[in-house]
Structure formats: structure tokens, C-alpha cells
Design an enzyme around this catalytic site. Structure first.
Site, mmCIF file in Angstrom:
data_model
loop_
_atom_site.group_PDB
_atom_site.id
_atom_site.type_symbol
_atom_site.label_atom_id
_atom_site.label_comp_id
_atom_site.label_asym_id
_atom_site.label_seq_id
_atom_site.Cartn_x
_atom_site.Cartn_y
_atom_site.Cartn_z
ATOM 1 N N LYS A 13 19.380 -39.726 44.066
ATOM 2 C CA LYS A 13 18.414 -40.713 44.170
ATOM 3 C C LYS A 13 18.805 -42.231 43.889
ATOM 4 O O LYS A 13 19.692 -42.494 43.203
ATOM 5 C CB LYS A 13 17.210 -40.491 43.021
ATOM 6 C CG LYS A 13 16.359 -39.110 43.390
ATOM 7 C CD LYS A 13 16.455 -38.173 42.023
ATOM 8 C CE LYS A 13 17.865 -37.454 41.809
ATOM 9 N NZ LYS A 13 17.718 -36.382 40.818
ATOM 10 N N ASP B 142 22.926 -38.576 32.477
ATOM 11 C CA ASP B 142 21.782 -38.625 33.001
ATOM 12 C C ASP B 142 20.796 -38.349 31.686
ATOM 13 O O ASP B 142 19.622 -38.973 31.564
ATOM 14 C CB ASP B 142 21.559 -37.378 33.935
ATOM 15 C CG ASP B 142 21.727 -36.083 33.640
ATOM 16 O OD1 ASP B 142 22.593 -36.111 32.669
ATOM 17 O OD2 ASP B 142 21.119 -35.230 34.388
ATOM 18 N N THR C 216 17.322 -29.723 38.380
ATOM 19 C CA THR C 216 18.362 -28.372 38.758
ATOM 20 C C THR C 216 18.207 -27.616 37.154
ATOM 21 O O THR C 216 18.134 -26.331 37.039
ATOM 22 C CB THR C 216 19.545 -28.669 39.042
ATOM 23 O OG1 THR C 216 19.522 -29.879 40.102
ATOM 24 C CG2 THR C 216 20.391 -27.474 39.628
HETATM 25 N N1 LIG Z 1 7.807 -26.469 45.243
HETATM 26 C C1 LIG Z 1 8.431 -26.063 44.218
HETATM 27 N N2 LIG Z 1 8.028 -25.057 43.607
HETATM 28 C C2 LIG Z 1 9.007 -24.973 42.443
HETATM 29 N N3 LIG Z 1 9.721 -25.505 41.945
HETATM 30 C C3 LIG Z 1 10.222 -26.358 42.601
HETATM 31 C C4 LIG Z 1 9.506 -26.807 43.909
HETATM 32 N N4 LIG Z 1 10.328 -27.912 44.314
HETATM 33 C C5 LIG Z 1 11.189 -28.195 43.715
HETATM 34 N N5 LIG Z 1 11.351 -27.296 42.459
HETATM 35 C C6 LIG Z 1 12.068 -27.387 41.404
HETATM 36 O O1 LIG Z 1 12.418 -28.602 40.805
HETATM 37 C C7 LIG Z 1 13.587 -28.717 40.304
HETATM 38 C C8 LIG Z 1 14.490 -29.871 41.013
HETATM 39 O O2 LIG Z 1 13.927 -30.205 42.063
HETATM 40 P P1 LIG Z 1 14.450 -31.649 42.528
HETATM 41 O O3 LIG Z 1 15.707 -31.323 43.397
HETATM 42 O O4 LIG Z 1 13.427 -32.434 43.186
HETATM 43 O O5 LIG Z 1 14.659 -32.137 41.350
HETATM 44 P P2 LIG Z 1 15.742 -33.303 40.749
HETATM 45 O O6 LIG Z 1 15.052 -34.062 39.704
HETATM 46 O O7 LIG Z 1 16.184 -34.252 41.813
HETATM 47 O O8 LIG Z 1 16.976 -32.410 40.132
HETATM 48 P P3 LIG Z 1 18.553 -33.039 40.023
HETATM 49 O O9 LIG Z 1 18.400 -34.430 39.276
HETATM 50 O O10 LIG Z 1 19.091 -32.150 39.158
HETATM 51 O O11 LIG Z 1 19.169 -33.298 41.399
HETATM 52 C C9 LIG Z 1 14.120 -27.235 40.374
HETATM 53 O O12 LIG Z 1 13.935 -26.716 39.473
HETATM 54 C C10 LIG Z 1 13.373 -26.846 41.649
HETATM 55 O O13 LIG Z 1 13.394 -25.565 41.797
HETATM 56 C C1 LIG Z 2 22.691 -30.588 31.764
HETATM 57 C C2 LIG Z 2 22.882 -31.623 33.202
HETATM 58 C C3 LIG Z 2 23.419 -30.447 34.068
HETATM 59 C C4 LIG Z 2 21.428 -31.883 33.450
HETATM 60 O O1 LIG Z 2 21.365 -32.781 34.741
HETATM 61 C C5 LIG Z 2 23.853 -32.680 32.674
HETATM 62 O O2 LIG Z 2 23.386 -33.523 31.887
HETATM 63 C C6 LIG Z 2 25.122 -32.327 32.182
HETATM 64 O O3 LIG Z 2 26.011 -31.931 32.955
HETATM 65 N N1 LIG Z 2 25.295 -32.211 31.154
HETATM 66 C C7 LIG Z 2 26.663 -32.017 30.288
HETATM 67 C C8 LIG Z 2 26.557 -31.191 29.068
HETATM 68 C C9 LIG Z 2 25.683 -31.957 27.921
HETATM 69 O O4 LIG Z 2 24.522 -32.841 28.205
HETATM 70 O O5 LIG Z 2 25.773 -31.504 26.923
HETATM 71 K K LIG Z 3 17.711 -34.369 36.780
#
Ligand SMILES: Nc1ncnc2c1ncn2[C@@H]1O[C@H](COP(=O)(O)OP(=O)(O)OP(=O)(O)O)[C@@H](O)[C@H]1O
Ligand SMILES: CC(C)(CO)[C@@H](O)C(=O)NCCC(=O)O
Ligand SMILES: [K+]
Length: 255
Positions: free
Chosen positions: A13, A114, A138
Site C-alpha cells: 500500500k 508494521d 495476512t
Molecule cells: N472477501 C473476503 N472474505 C474473507 N476474508 C477476506 C476477504 N478479503 C480479504 N480477506 C482477508 O483479509 C486479510 C488480508 O486482506 P488484505 O490483503 O486486504 O490485507 P492487508 O491488510 O493488505 O494485509 P497485509 O498488510 O498483511 O498485506 C486476509 O486475512 C484475507 O484473507
Molecule cells: C506479525 C506480522 C507478520 C504482521 O504483519 C509482522 O509484524 C511481523 O513479521 N512481525 C515480526 C514478529 C513480531 O512482531 O514479533
Molecule cells: K497488515
């Protein structure tokens, strides 16, 4: 103007922001791509810059938890965009103290950057209040910040999607949940809904438990899965689309 980047495990993002602006999160432009589409970023940035004539970017602040390959790729892409190529990325890191927040992790550098950024963002949005900040990506992270800005520590869970798919992959009779399934709460009368109801209850229940444990008065929920989890939460909460980005903005502003 600054370019902020939040590279998570599923998506990258970004946002362009005037770091002197009073309002946190007032993006001049923003976007998100899945890692597989990361090659698009250079073009997206170039288009965003063209739409903001007369303004230039003088800094890049990036939080990356997706590894060295993603870091190198972002550096390569930045170097290819006119108006960004002369800049070096400042890699946001978990340090003992930054932007008004003290990092209480036993080994401060072990904390995902993060999470540190999200805590900075949460404290900037609700200073003087004990906060639970849940970032549902995730992975789901649920972290406690004190009223005076100490990151106490937190919890790491599989994210909503990981929870549901691990169940689907590791059991013979459980199906994969459709991405667009309506999300049930409570006692479901069929398998698909029962999986979703269970995973939602686990996510929301952990957040509620953390809120009580911390004696929090503010709950901030963010990340891609937040829209699904938020409406099952039995406590007052604020849904912020990307609390990591808010934290990067607060950090850029404090520098
Ligand atoms: N339609 C949906 N139904 C259920 N869960 C969903 C859906 N869309 C997204 N998710 C869930 O939302 C979470 C992450 O979505 P997304 O990739 O938008 O998040 P993110 O905050 O950008 O993640 P990261 O920062 O870890 O990359 C995951 O657990 C994904 O499976
Ligand atoms: C837990 C995640 C994967 C969440 O994005 C990230 O913050 C990460 O890789 N953390 C390192 C381990 C910790 O925060 O203790
Ligand atoms: K995140």
C-alpha cells in the site's frame, strides 16, 4: 510531499501526503497492489505525480515486513520513476523510541515494523488513552498501547483468511470459503458458515479479550479483514482503513 509505503505480506500500500498537513490520513493520492502486480507501482506513482503538478516528493518512508526481495524491488522501481529516482528510501524500523512512542518489546528490533507504526498511529489518533490496536491483515496482530505512549506488547494470530483456508486445506470434508460469502455470526446450520462463524469469533474474541486485559478505553481496528471482523465486535471501536500508514504519516510529521 512524502511518499509513504506499507509493504505487508499480501499487498503493498502507498500514499502521497503533505507531511505538514494537520489531518492525519489526508492522502493526496493512494493505492494498493498485490505482490504479484508490484511491477505496476512505478506507473501508478508516475500517474499520481503527474496529477499533482507543481508539487515534488522530497522523502520516502517505507515499512516493509515482506522481506529483502520486496525491499530491493521497491528500491529498483523507485529509481526508475522521474521525480523519485534521486530519493533514497528511509526504511522505517522498530527502534526503542520514535514519534512519541516507547517500544516495550524485550528486543525492540524484533517487533514487526508494521506493528510499531500501527502503535504510533493509534497513539497519535487517541493520545492519553489506553488503546488496543488490531491490525487484521495476512496475520492479525492485537497490540496494547498505554495512555502515555508505551507499546506494551501484543498477540499474533493467523489472519481471517489464513484461519479459514488452513481449516479448508487440512480437513477432508471442509470446503473452501467463497471470498464473497456473507459473513455469519453465532451458531451456523451449515459447514461453510460454521467455519466462517468460528474464525470470526476467534478474531473478534481475541480482540475483546485483549481490550479487557488491557483495561483499554479505545479500540482501533484496521487492515484488509477489518470490515468483516469489525461488525462482530461487541465493543465500541474505530475502523481505520490503514493504521500503519497513519503511523508512517505521524512519524513523517514528527521528524
Ligand atoms: N472477501 C473476503 N472474505 C474473507 N476474508 C477476506 C476477504 N478479503 C480479504 N480477506 C482477508 O483479509 C486479510 C488480508 O486482506 P488484505 O490483503 O486486504 O490485507 P492487508 O491488510 O493488505 O494485509 P497485509 O498488510 O498483511 O498485506 C486476509 O486475512 C484475507 O484473507
Ligand atoms: C506479525 C506480522 C507478520 C504482521 O504483519 C509482522 O509484524 C511481523 O513479521 N512481525 C515480526 C514478529 C513480531 O512482531 O514479533
Ligand atoms: K497488515
Amino acid at each position: 510531499m512524502k511518499l509513504l509505503i506499507d509493504a505487508g505480506n499480501t499487498r503493498i500500500k502507498w500514499a502521497l501526503v503533505d507531511e505538514t498537513a494537520a489531518t492525519l490520513g489526508a492522502w493526496l493520492a493512494s493505492g494498493a497492489v498485490m505482490h504479484a502486480d508490484a511491477a505496476r507501482l512505478g506507473g501508478d506513482w508516475q500517474a499520481a505525480l503527474s496529477a499533482l503538478p507543481g508539487r515534488s516528493v522530497h522523502g520516502v518512508l517505507a515499512a516493509n515486513v515482506a522481506g529483502a526481495g520486496v525491499r530491493d524491488n521497491l528500491e529498483r522501481m523507485l529509481a526508475a520513476v522521474p521525480g523519485l529516482s534521486a530519493l533514497t528510501i528511509e526504511w522505517f524500523a522498530s527502534v526503542p523510541e520514535r514519534a512519541g512512542l516507547r517500544n516495550g518489546y524485550r528486543n525492540p528490533g524484533q517487533l514487526g515494523c508494521d506493528r510499531f507504526a500501527a502503535a504510533i498511529g493509534a497513539h497519535a489518533l487517541a493520545p492519553g488513552r489506553p488503546i488496543i490496536v488490531a491490525n487484521c491483515g495476512t496475520a492479525t496482530t492485537i497490540d496494547a498501547v498505554t495512555a502515555d505512549g508505551i507499546f506494551l506488547g501484543g498477540m499474533i494470530l493467523p489472519g481471517l483468511g489464513l484461519m479459514a483456508t488452513s481449516l479448508a486445506r487440512n480437513t477432508a470434508q471442509l470446503p473452501q470459503i467463497a471470498q464473497d460469502a456473507a459473513l455469519p455470526a453465532g451458531f451456523a446450520d451449515n459447514t461453510d458458515d460454521a467455519i466462517l462463524s468460528g474464525c470470526l469469533a476467534a478474531q473478534a474474541g481475541a480482540i475483546e479479550r485483549a481490550f479487557t486485559l488491557h483495561g483499554a478505553s479505545e479500540c482501533i481496528i484496521s487492515g484488509g479483514a477489518a470490515p468483516y471482523i469489525a461488525h462482530t465486535l461487541a465493543l465500541p471501536h474505530r475502523h481505520i482503513e490503514n493504521i500503519v500508514m497513519i503511523g508512517l504519516h505521524a512519524t513523517a510529521r514528527s521528524a
